[in-house]
Design a protein around this motif. Structure first.
Motif, mmCIF file in Angstrom:
data_model
loop_
_atom_site.group_PDB
_atom_site.id
_atom_site.type_symbol
_atom_site.label_atom_id
_atom_site.label_comp_id
_atom_site.label_asym_id
_atom_site.label_seq_id
_atom_site.Cartn_x
_atom_site.Cartn_y
_atom_site.Cartn_z
ATOM 1 N N GLY A 1 8.432 1.631 3.168
ATOM 2 C CA GLY A 1 8.013 2.840 2.458
ATOM 3 C C GLY A 1 8.558 2.941 1.046
ATOM 4 N N HIS A 2 7.992 3.896 0.307
ATOM 5 C CA HIS A 2 8.358 4.108 -1.095
ATOM 6 C C HIS A 2 8.773 5.565 -1.303
ATOM 7 C CE1 HIS A 2 6.452 0.233 -2.290
ATOM 8 N NE2 HIS A 2 5.622 0.533 -1.302
ATOM 9 N N GLN A 3 9.718 5.763 -2.216
ATOM 10 C CA GLN A 3 10.091 7.110 -2.636
ATOM 11 C C GLN A 3 9.143 7.535 -3.752
ATOM 12 O OE1 GLN A 3 10.698 10.094 -2.604
ATOM 13 N NE2 GLN A 3 12.934 10.193 -2.380
ATOM 14 N N THR B 1 13.710 12.630 1.621
ATOM 15 C CA THR B 1 13.300 11.383 2.280
ATOM 16 C C THR B 1 11.849 11.511 2.741
ATOM 17 O OG1 THR B 1 15.558 10.999 3.043
ATOM 18 C CG2 THR B 1 13.794 9.805 4.175
ATOM 19 N N PRO B 2 10.963 10.613 2.338
ATOM 20 C CA PRO B 2 9.568 10.683 2.784
ATOM 21 C C PRO B 2 9.457 10.531 4.300
ATOM 22 C CG PRO B 2 9.774 9.238 0.891
ATOM 23 C CD PRO B 2 11.172 9.533 1.357
ATOM 24 N N THR B 3 8.489 11.204 4.858
ATOM 25 C CA THR B 3 8.230 11.102 6.296
ATOM 26 C C THR B 3 7.060 10.161 6.543
ATOM 27 O OG1 THR B 3 6.787 13.038 6.239
ATOM 28 C CG2 THR B 3 9.115 13.420 6.745
ATOM 29 N N GLY B 4 6.982 9.643 7.762
ATOM 30 C CA GLY B 4 5.898 8.743 8.138
ATOM 31 C C GLY B 4 6.412 7.619 8.999
ATOM 32 N N ARG B 5 5.534 6.655 9.229
ATOM 33 C CA ARG B 5 5.877 5.485 10.037
ATOM 34 C C ARG B 5 5.960 4.268 9.129
ATOM 35 N NH1 ARG B 5 6.069 4.585 15.322
ATOM 36 N NH2 ARG B 5 5.146 6.626 15.706
ATOM 37 N N PHE B 6 7.122 3.622 9.157
ATOM 38 C CA PHE B 6 7.395 2.485 8.290
ATOM 39 C C PHE B 6 7.879 1.307 9.148
ATOM 40 C CE2 PHE B 6 8.479 6.498 6.086
ATOM 41 C CZ PHE B 6 7.477 6.499 5.121
ATOM 42 N N ALA B 7 8.332 0.250 8.459
ATOM 43 C CA ALA B 7 8.825 -0.928 9.171
ATOM 44 C C ALA B 7 10.021 -1.504 8.428
ATOM 45 C CB ALA B 7 7.730 -1.984 9.302
ATOM 46 N N ILE B 8 10.863 -2.219 9.178
ATOM 47 C CA ILE B 8 11.995 -2.932 8.579
ATOM 48 C C ILE B 8 11.464 -4.237 7.990
ATOM 49 C CG2 ILE B 8 14.261 -3.935 8.978
ATOM 50 C CD1 ILE B 8 14.181 -0.934 9.501
ATOM 51 N N THR B 9 11.648 -4.405 6.685
ATOM 52 C CA THR B 9 11.104 -5.604 6.025
ATOM 53 C C THR B 9 12.165 -6.634 5.671
ATOM 54 O OG1 THR B 9 11.285 -4.578 3.842
ATOM 55 C CG2 THR B 9 9.203 -4.273 5.043
ATOM 56 N N ASP B 10 13.408 -6.170 5.427
ATOM 57 C CA ASP B 10 14.468 -7.079 4.984
ATOM 58 C C ASP B 10 15.805 -6.589 5.527
ATOM 59 O OD1 ASP B 10 13.134 -8.762 2.478
ATOM 60 O OD2 ASP B 10 12.392 -6.697 2.586
ATOM 61 N N ASP C 1 11.801 1.914 -6.166
ATOM 62 C CA ASP C 1 11.317 3.016 -5.329
ATOM 63 C C ASP C 1 11.303 2.702 -3.831
ATOM 64 O OD1 ASP C 1 9.219 1.226 -5.119
ATOM 65 O OD2 ASP C 1 7.644 2.688 -5.565
ATOM 66 N N ARG C 2 11.826 1.544 -3.443
ATOM 67 C CA ARG C 2 11.797 1.184 -2.018
ATOM 68 C C ARG C 2 12.821 1.997 -1.233
ATOM 69 N NH1 ARG C 2 9.953 -3.914 -0.715
ATOM 70 N NH2 ARG C 2 10.699 -3.522 1.408
ATOM 71 N N LEU C 3 12.384 2.474 -0.077
ATOM 72 C CA LEU C 3 13.299 3.157 0.834
ATOM 73 C C LEU C 3 14.143 2.135 1.574
ATOM 74 C CD1 LEU C 3 10.862 5.794 2.396
ATOM 75 C CD2 LEU C 3 12.585 6.179 0.615
ATOM 76 N N ALA C 4 15.325 2.563 2.015
ATOM 77 C CA ALA C 4 16.216 1.655 2.737
ATOM 78 C C ALA C 4 17.235 2.466 3.519
ATOM 79 C CB ALA C 4 16.929 0.717 1.772
ATOM 80 N N ILE C 5 17.884 1.789 4.442
ATOM 81 C CA ILE C 5 19.064 2.317 5.120
ATOM 82 C C ILE C 5 20.247 1.517 4.581
ATOM 83 C CG2 ILE C 5 20.155 2.795 7.348
ATOM 84 C CD1 ILE C 5 17.390 2.357 8.647
ATOM 85 N N HIS C 6 21.218 2.208 4.020
ATOM 86 C CA HIS C 6 22.366 1.482 3.462
ATOM 87 C C HIS C 6 23.592 2.385 3.500
ATOM 88 C CE1 HIS C 6 21.945 3.756 -0.289
ATOM 89 N NE2 HIS C 6 20.664 3.368 -0.372
ATOM 90 N N GLY C 7 24.687 1.885 2.941
ATOM 91 C CA GLY C 7 25.926 2.644 2.945
ATOM 92 C C GLY C 7 25.872 3.845 2.014
ATOM 93 N N GLY C 8 26.792 4.766 2.235
ATOM 94 C CA GLY C 8 26.864 5.970 1.411
ATOM 95 C C GLY C 8 27.304 7.154 2.243
ATOM 96 N N LEU D 1 0.839 -1.199 0.000
ATOM 97 C CA LEU D 1 0.000 0.000 0.000
ATOM 98 C C LEU D 1 0.874 1.249 0.000
ATOM 99 C CD1 LEU D 1 -2.718 -1.119 2.582
ATOM 100 C CD2 LEU D 1 -2.995 -0.900 0.102
ATOM 101 N N PRO D 2 0.335 2.374 -0.472
ATOM 102 C CA PRO D 2 1.121 3.613 -0.497
ATOM 103 C C PRO D 2 1.516 4.056 0.914
ATOM 104 C CG PRO D 2 -0.838 3.796 -1.895
ATOM 105 C CD PRO D 2 -0.989 2.543 -1.107
ATOM 106 N N ASN D 3 2.512 4.940 0.967
ATOM 107 C CA ASN D 3 2.946 5.495 2.250
ATOM 108 C C ASN D 3 1.761 6.086 3.005
ATOM 109 O OD1 ASN D 3 5.472 4.878 1.295
ATOM 110 N ND2 ASN D 3 6.101 7.000 0.930
ATOM 111 N N GLY D 4 1.700 5.814 4.289
ATOM 112 C CA GLY D 4 0.648 6.395 5.136
ATOM 113 C C GLY D 4 -0.624 5.585 5.203
ATOM 114 N N ARG D 5 -0.805 4.630 4.307
ATOM 115 C CA ARG D 5 -2.002 3.795 4.340
ATOM 116 C C ARG D 5 -1.699 2.491 5.067
ATOM 117 N NH1 ARG D 5 -4.941 3.069 -1.274
ATOM 118 N NH2 ARG D 5 -6.157 1.727 0.136
#
Length: 246
Positions: A191-193, A162-171, A204-211, A107-111
């Protein structure tokens, strides 16, 4: 005459010896029965206090099962999901409300979606949550109310914020499986960008990664140092919630 006198004396002596009640017995008062006051009843023992559940709820899809995601409780099905994500990780949902209201990538961000089929789900709890303050570019990892670790992060550049909202760690993935630009590790988010640059083909998936963590430098993902990423991979479970705010 003498005989009558002797008989009278004899009767008197007999009365004295036999305890004639008509002559000597005294009246005895019956015992007075006083009502016994009932003891004051003790109050019932207090019921043991019910402790509030600790942490946030995570739903795991059992191996070999499929779960339907609804757009509302009892509403239309928007997706049917297996026990593995598109990246091969165990499928989890961060539960955010009653009736198994969940965060899902479908589902889209926020839903939010609602999942059914409790037989197909295993419920657990985690005390780990993440919080990202975009204004200070700081990611904090909480265990309960305590901050376990804080780290500097790179955030989305102007135009790809970076989109704001409440998301979850999926992988939780090895960066080397995808590209060296991701560094050692990737923690994918639900979440999605929604503001991708023109011509972008990286998904379009958001993530935490190196950089780089030098500022607003990414296309929306969060960048972290390698030491912090390895620590996150060890400590943060799948299904943990992450709040990103301005």
């Amino acid at each position: 005459m003498a005989r009558r006198t002797a008989l009278a004396v004899g009767f008197a002596l007999a009365a004295l010896l036999t305890g004639d009640v008509s002559v000597h017995a005294q009246s005895v008062r019956p015992a007075t029965l006083r009502p016994v006051r009932p003891a004051i009843p003790l109050p019932p023992p207090p019921k043991p206090a019910r402790l509030a559940p600790v942490g946030t709820l995570v739903a795991y899809v059992r191996s070999g099962r499929t779960v339907a995601v609804h757009s509302a409780p009892g509403g239309p099905v928007v997706a049917r999901l297996s026990a593995r994500t598109e990246f091969g990780s165990p499928r989890t949902f961060a539960v955010t409300g009653p009736g198994l209201q969940v965060v899902t990538t479908e589902l889209p961000n926020g839903r939010r979606g609602w999942v059914d089929g409790k037989v197909a789900l295993r419920l657990s709890r985690t005390r780990v949550t993440l919080d990202v303050d975009l204004s200070t570019r700081v990611l904090r990892v909480h265990v309960g109310r305590n901050v376990l670790r804080a780290m500097r992060v790179g955030i989305g550049a102007p135009g790809t914020a970076t989109p704001t909202g409440r998301f979850a760690i999926t992988d939780k993935l090895a960066g080397s499986r995808y590209s060296s630009v991701y560094g050692c590790c990737i923690l994918a988010l639900s979440g999605h960008q929604t503001n991708l640059p023109r011509g972008w083909t990286g998904g379009d998936r958001l993530a935490i990664h190196g950089g780089s963590t030098a500022g607003a430098v990414s296309t929306g993902c969060l960048h972290a140092a390698e030491a912090d990423l390895r620590w996150l991979m060890r400590v943060v479970p799948l299904g943990a919630q992450i709040a990103i705010h301005p």
